[in-house]
Design a protein around this motif. Structure first.
Motif, PDB file in Angstrom:
ATOM      1  N   ALA A  57     -14.137  -0.579   9.074  1.00 42.64           N
ATOM      2  CA  ALA A  57     -14.832   0.364   9.954  1.00 42.64           C
ATOM      3  C   ALA A  57     -14.868   1.725   9.251  1.00 42.64           C
ATOM      4  O   ALA A  57     -14.242   2.684   9.694  1.00 42.64           O
ATOM      5  CB  ALA A  57     -14.130   0.459  11.297  1.00 42.64           C
ATOM      6  N   PRO A  58     -15.563   1.808   8.123  1.00 41.75           N
ATOM      7  CA  PRO A  58     -15.506   3.004   7.271  1.00 41.75           C
ATOM      8  C   PRO A  58     -15.979   4.289   7.924  1.00 41.75           C
ATOM      9  O   PRO A  58     -15.569   5.381   7.514  1.00 41.75           O
ATOM     10  CB  PRO A  58     -16.399   2.623   6.082  1.00 41.75           C
ATOM     11  N   ASP A  59     -16.828   4.195   8.950  1.00 44.94           N
ATOM     12  CA  ASP A  59     -17.375   5.396   9.585  1.00 44.94           C
ATOM     13  C   ASP A  59     -16.462   5.982  10.664  1.00 44.94           C
ATOM     14  O   ASP A  59     -16.788   7.004  11.271  1.00 44.94           O
ATOM     15  CB  ASP A  59     -18.747   5.086  10.208  1.00 44.94           C
ATOM     16  N   ILE A 105      -7.850   1.430  15.662  1.00 47.18           N
ATOM     17  CA  ILE A 105      -8.436   1.815  14.378  1.00 47.18           C
ATOM     18  C   ILE A 105      -7.266   2.189  13.482  1.00 47.18           C
ATOM     19  O   ILE A 105      -6.418   3.002  13.867  1.00 47.18           O
ATOM     20  CB  ILE A 105      -9.398   3.009  14.508  1.00 47.18           C
ATOM     21  N   VAL A 106      -7.197   1.560  12.307  1.00 49.35           N
ATOM     22  CA  VAL A 106      -6.068   1.787  11.407  1.00 49.35           C
ATOM     23  C   VAL A 106      -6.562   2.296  10.051  1.00 49.35           C
ATOM     24  O   VAL A 106      -7.727   2.085   9.672  1.00 49.35           O
ATOM     25  CB  VAL A 106      -5.240   0.505  11.213  1.00 49.35           C
ATOM     26  N   HIS A 107      -5.679   2.966   9.352  1.00 47.88           N
ATOM     27  CA  HIS A 107      -6.011   3.518   8.033  1.00 47.88           C
ATOM     28  C   HIS A 107      -4.974   3.078   7.013  1.00 47.88           C
ATOM     29  O   HIS A 107      -3.772   3.103   7.284  1.00 47.88           O
ATOM     30  CB  HIS A 107      -6.059   5.051   8.089  1.00 47.88           C
ATOM     31  N   TYR A 108      -5.472   2.690   5.824  1.00 52.89           N
ATOM     32  CA  TYR A 108      -4.596   2.323   4.718  1.00 52.89           C
ATOM     33  C   TYR A 108      -4.892   3.210   3.508  1.00 52.89           C
ATOM     34  O   TYR A 108      -6.055   3.444   3.170  1.00 52.89           O
ATOM     35  CB  TYR A 108      -4.812   0.865   4.285  1.00 52.89           C
ATOM     36  N   GLY A 109      -3.843   3.687   2.864  1.00 54.87           N
ATOM     37  CA  GLY A 109      -3.970   4.351   1.573  1.00 54.87           C
ATOM     38  C   GLY A 109      -3.539   3.353   0.520  1.00 54.87           C
ATOM     39  O   GLY A 109      -2.354   3.017   0.421  1.00 54.87           O
ATOM     40  N   LEU A 110      -4.486   2.824  -0.246  1.00 55.00           N
ATOM     41  CA  LEU A 110      -4.185   1.735  -1.173  1.00 55.00           C
ATOM     42  C   LEU A 110      -3.454   2.223  -2.419  1.00 55.00           C
ATOM     43  O   LEU A 110      -3.641   3.365  -2.846  1.00 55.00           O
ATOM     44  CB  LEU A 110      -5.477   1.010  -1.578  1.00 55.00           C
ATOM     45  N   LYS A 111      -2.662   1.336  -2.976  1.00 58.07           N
ATOM     46  CA  LYS A 111      -1.905   1.642  -4.189  1.00 58.07           C
ATOM     47  C   LYS A 111      -2.704   1.154  -5.406  1.00 58.07           C
ATOM     48  O   LYS A 111      -2.944  -0.052  -5.549  1.00 58.07           O
ATOM     49  CB  LYS A 111      -0.546   0.966  -4.141  1.00 58.07           C
ATOM     50  N   VAL A 112      -3.133   2.079  -6.255  1.00 56.17           N
ATOM     51  CA  VAL A 112      -3.879   1.726  -7.465  1.00 56.17           C
ATOM     52  C   VAL A 112      -3.223   2.387  -8.670  1.00 56.17           C
ATOM     53  O   VAL A 112      -2.477   3.358  -8.543  1.00 56.17           O
ATOM     54  CB  VAL A 112      -5.360   2.153  -7.372  1.00 56.17           C
ATOM     55  N   VAL A 113      -3.534   1.864  -9.835  1.00 54.60           N
ATOM     56  CA  VAL A 113      -2.954   2.357 -11.078  1.00 54.60           C
ATOM     57  C   VAL A 113      -3.925   3.312 -11.766  1.00 54.60           C
ATOM     58  O   VAL A 113      -5.126   3.041 -11.852  1.00 54.60           O
ATOM     59  CB  VAL A 113      -2.620   1.173 -12.015  1.00 54.60           C
ATOM     60  N   ASP A 156       0.836  -1.201   0.000  1.00 58.83           N
ATOM     61  CA  ASP A 156       0.000   0.000   0.000  1.00 58.83           C
ATOM     62  C   ASP A 156       0.871   1.251   0.000  1.00 58.83           C
ATOM     63  O   ASP A 156       2.076   1.185   0.257  1.00 58.83           O
ATOM     64  CB  ASP A 156      -0.901   0.027   1.250  1.00 58.83           C
ATOM     65  N   HIS A 157       0.244   2.404  -0.252  1.00 61.71           N
ATOM     66  CA  HIS A 157       0.974   3.669  -0.179  1.00 61.71           C
ATOM     67  C   HIS A 157       1.291   4.039   1.266  1.00 61.71           C
ATOM     68  O   HIS A 157       2.365   4.551   1.572  1.00 61.71           O
ATOM     69  CB  HIS A 157       0.149   4.797  -0.820  1.00 61.71           C
ATOM     70  N   SER A 158       0.310   3.786   2.161  1.00 66.55           N
ATOM     71  CA  SER A 158       0.496   4.184   3.554  1.00 66.55           C
ATOM     72  C   SER A 158      -0.301   3.279   4.480  1.00 66.55           C
ATOM     73  O   SER A 158      -1.283   2.651   4.074  1.00 66.55           O
ATOM     74  CB  SER A 158       0.051   5.642   3.755  1.00 66.55           C
ATOM     75  N   SER A 159       0.155   3.226   5.737  1.00 71.20           N
ATOM     76  CA  SER A 159      -0.583   2.495   6.774  1.00 71.20           C
ATOM     77  C   SER A 159      -0.250   3.148   8.105  1.00 71.20           C
ATOM     78  O   SER A 159       0.923   3.360   8.412  1.00 71.20           O
ATOM     79  CB  SER A 159      -0.193   1.013   6.785  1.00 71.20           C
ATOM     80  N   GLU A 160      -1.279   3.486   8.857  1.00 69.60           N
ATOM     81  CA  GLU A 160      -1.053   4.196  10.117  1.00 69.60           C
ATOM     82  C   GLU A 160      -2.141   3.890  11.131  1.00 69.60           C
ATOM     83  O   GLU A 160      -3.270   3.531  10.780  1.00 69.60           O
ATOM     84  CB  GLU A 160      -1.002   5.703   9.876  1.00 69.60           C
ATOM     85  N   THR A 161      -1.783   4.045  12.392  1.00 68.75           N
ATOM     86  CA  THR A 161      -2.751   3.894  13.475  1.00 68.75           C
ATOM     87  C   THR A 161      -3.481   5.225  13.670  1.00 68.75           C
ATOM     88  O   THR A 161      -2.847   6.264  13.813  1.00 68.75           O
ATOM     89  CB  THR A 161      -2.046   3.500  14.778  1.00 68.75           C
TER      90      THR A 161
END
Length: 202
Positions: free
Chosen positions: A129-131, A91-99, A76-81
């Protein structure tokens, strides 16, 4: 006979069984379609993967507990607590890597770590946990479940497993989703092993 029966059972339910070229990881995957009341269809991606490797249980667990390393595991691009809920819950957040030209995607999940020190096993469970966080991308992967399991086999060996279920937040051809396997399920397990050895070398 048992293996043949199991293979036939998986085939009847749409599961595809594969092994990576080097034979290290076994992967079961399937792509199904969920139909909403309005008639729209959403592809559902499911998989299970397992491998045994020369690695230390505690070092693998340390890697999985470190959310900053998840971007390396998942590519992924990023991953953080984002928030600490309890000693073993975040609760964690990911910024996914897409083309390009696909839209930017993020994912928010609740992460729970369960460790059985007697059985020498661990379970790391991630549930969408999108909300829990305002949008940070054009689309959010909200239907998301990911579980990693670890078992200490002794003598410097560990059994790793993973199970996932998700729905892309935009239309993706079924053939493209199928083509992602077995690598999409196998690579994260191999990366955990690689990172654990880097951790142990420090």
């Amino acid at each position: 006979a048992f293996l043949l029966a199991a293979t036939l059972a998986h085939a009847q339910t749409g599961w595809k069984s594969e092994t990576t070229r080097d034979g290290r990881v076994r992967v079961l995957s399937r792509i199904t379609v969920a139909k909403a009341a309005d008639g729209t269809e959403t592809p559902i991606v499911e998989y299970n993967a397992s491998t045994t490797a020369k690695a230390e249980f505690q070092q693998c667990l340390t890697v999985l507990r470190d959310v900053s390393k998840h971007k390396l595991i998942h590519d992924d691009h990023s991953s953080e607590t984002i928030k600490v809920l309890a000693e073993n819950e975040w609760i964690v957040h990911y910024g996914l890597k897409v083309v390009w030209p696909l839209p930017k995607i993020d994912c928010v999940a609740r992460m729970v770590v369960l460790v059985d020190s007697v059985a020498r096993t661990a379970t790391i469970r991630l549930t969408g946990a999108p909300d829990q966080l305002a949008p940070r991308a054009e689309r959010r992967l909200s239907q998301y479940q990911q579980t990693y399991t670890l078992k200490d086999l002794g003598n410097g060996s560990v059994e790793l497993g993973s199970a996932g279920r998700s729905a892309p937040p935009f239309a993706v051809p079924k053939w493209m989703l199928k083509a992602a396997f077995p690598a999409a399920a196998a690579d994260p397990l191999l990366k955990i092993v690689e990172l654990s050895k880097e951790t142990g070398a420090r």
